[in-house]
Design a protein around this motif. Sequence first.
Motif, PDB file in Angstrom:
ATOM      1  N   VAL A  25       0.841  -1.204   0.000  1.00 57.02           N
ATOM      2  CA  VAL A  25       0.000   0.000   0.000  1.00 57.02           C
ATOM      3  C   VAL A  25       0.868   1.243   0.000  1.00 57.02           C
ATOM      4  O   VAL A  25       0.656   2.181  -0.778  1.00 57.02           O
ATOM      5  N   GLU A  28       3.193   1.118  -3.426  1.00 57.91           N
ATOM      6  CA  GLU A  28       2.573   1.042  -4.745  1.00 57.91           C
ATOM      7  C   GLU A  28       1.264   1.830  -4.842  1.00 57.91           C
ATOM      8  O   GLU A  28       1.078   2.623  -5.765  1.00 57.91           O
ATOM      9  N   ARG A  29       0.360   1.608  -3.892  1.00 56.74           N
ATOM     10  CA  ARG A  29      -0.939   2.262  -3.995  1.00 56.74           C
ATOM     11  C   ARG A  29      -0.828   3.770  -3.811  1.00 56.74           C
ATOM     12  O   ARG A  29      -1.441   4.538  -4.565  1.00 56.74           O
ATOM     13  N   HIS A  30      -0.084   4.217  -2.837  1.00 56.86           N
ATOM     14  CA  HIS A  30       0.010   5.654  -2.584  1.00 56.86           C
ATOM     15  C   HIS A  30       0.667   6.422  -3.730  1.00 56.86           C
ATOM     16  O   HIS A  30       0.160   7.484  -4.125  1.00 56.86           O
ATOM     17  N   LEU A  33      -1.907   6.749  -6.409  1.00 59.53           N
ATOM     18  CA  LEU A  33      -2.926   7.721  -6.043  1.00 59.53           C
ATOM     19  C   LEU A  33      -2.423   9.148  -6.253  1.00 59.53           C
ATOM     20  O   LEU A  33      -3.155  10.001  -6.781  1.00 59.53           O
ATOM     21  N   GLU A 102      -1.274   5.039   7.223  1.00 65.01           N
ATOM     22  CA  GLU A 102      -2.169   5.207   6.079  1.00 65.01           C
ATOM     23  C   GLU A 102      -3.081   6.415   6.282  1.00 65.01           C
ATOM     24  O   GLU A 102      -3.306   7.208   5.362  1.00 65.01           O
ATOM     25  N   GLY A 175      -9.914   3.482  -3.839  1.00 58.36           N
ATOM     26  CA  GLY A 175      -8.531   3.302  -3.421  1.00 58.36           C
ATOM     27  C   GLY A 175      -8.074   1.876  -3.635  1.00 58.36           C
ATOM     28  O   GLY A 175      -6.966   1.609  -4.080  1.00 58.36           O
ATOM     29  N   LEU A 178      -7.032   0.936  -7.237  1.00 60.96           N
ATOM     30  CA  LEU A 178      -5.794   1.482  -7.800  1.00 60.96           C
ATOM     31  C   LEU A 178      -4.755   0.402  -8.055  1.00 60.96           C
ATOM     32  O   LEU A 178      -3.996   0.467  -9.019  1.00 60.96           O
ATOM     33  N   THR A 179      -4.679  -0.581  -7.163  1.00 57.71           N
ATOM     34  CA  THR A 179      -3.654  -1.613  -7.315  1.00 57.71           C
ATOM     35  C   THR A 179      -4.239  -3.012  -7.248  1.00 57.71           C
ATOM     36  O   THR A 179      -3.528  -3.974  -7.033  1.00 57.71           O
ATOM     37  N   ARG A 180      -5.527  -3.131  -7.450  1.00 57.51           N
ATOM     38  CA  ARG A 180      -6.164  -4.446  -7.357  1.00 57.51           C
ATOM     39  C   ARG A 180      -5.691  -5.346  -8.480  1.00 57.51           C
ATOM     40  O   ARG A 180      -5.631  -4.956  -9.644  1.00 57.51           O
TER      41      ARG A 180
END
Length: 400
Positions: A25, A28-30, A33, A102, A175, A178-180
């Motif tokens: 998270v 990669e996810r942040h 985003l 987070e 959210g 984004l990386t699912r």
Amino acid sequence: MTTELDDASAPEIRSNTPGSFPYGVLRERHPALIQRVRNAFPYGPEQHRALDALLRESTDPAGVMEPLPAGAAEGDREQWERWGSGEHVGRSWFDAPFLWAESYFYRRLLDAVGYFGPGPWQGVDPFRPFKQAELESPEAHAELATLDTLAKEPQETRARALLHGSLWGNRADLGFQLTRTPAGTTSSALLADDSDHLWSLLPPGAGNTVHVVADNAGRELVPDLLLIDHLLRHAHAARVILHVKPHPYYVSDATPTDVLDALNHLKHARGEAGETGTRLWQATATGRLSLRTHPFACAPLPYASMPDDLRADFATATLTILKGDLNYRRLVGDRAWPPTTPFPTPTSYFPSPPAALRTLKSDVIVGLDEKTERTLTTAEGPTWRTTGEHAVIQVRHTNP
């Protein structure tokens, strides 16, 4: 900071293990985003520099958390100090509890884009374009059209369908998307189902007060509102209090503006959807449906640490329905609980019977039997906890 849920056998989940879900998270996810937010608005050089700084700081395992700026919203810096910034600022993002890091990331992102002002971007939700696009998507309109068919079904069938619609609507989390990664071969599954307990707590005509703690806006909030309409229309609740965030949070978390968007979306739809929107609009005018916001809704802490005024508010509920993954993490504590831990154990502090409607998109889980956990782990490995392909309806059906 510690809470009454501290347990040596269930340590707080952190992000400092490469390859883990929390690590991904932050790494990669942040970043994905931040890039998406950049592309959504014509921000100026000041906002881009601030986003660059946040990106470097929060994704480097050697980087440290910086404090909120001296010009943060009045009282907000002090609020975050009470929530633990003195303990974590100046240390690695990855070593802080995952829930704390987070949450702080989203607070810092709002500062980076000037949400708290003063300036031209004050009060501009950086996630609003994503929320609106989802609400106006063909999928969202198709979902509303099914209400005309559902209206012809027996009341019990409608109740079950609307409860499950609210549950599985949580997969619309922006959210998370984004990386699912693509789903595996295992189909969606309800791992725990306390639906009967939920309905038993809400006998029609008993004057029940139901609190609903919303999660996401858009395509998740609409089915939440449909469920609320059913509760009111069929006297399962005399009054519903809908809790939303006071400002943007976790990409798609619902705010009062998002509730207005969703109500308008329903009200201006055709058929049963439009009739539902009109009923809900009228319910707000009579006080049968009311909104609540509280600063603690955006706190980086579990509900076990809730302030007294919020605890007193929840204590008025016949039942409190908490939607989504983040609310689940805050309800049971974002900890490495053994999955077979009974749901009432980590929720015993909550001042009214809680019902969690949650699709699994993070590591924490309680209330499963050993066979279910073993079967899932054998079939899918640890990712069954985070893909969003499984869900739970869990209810503690007694008062503390």
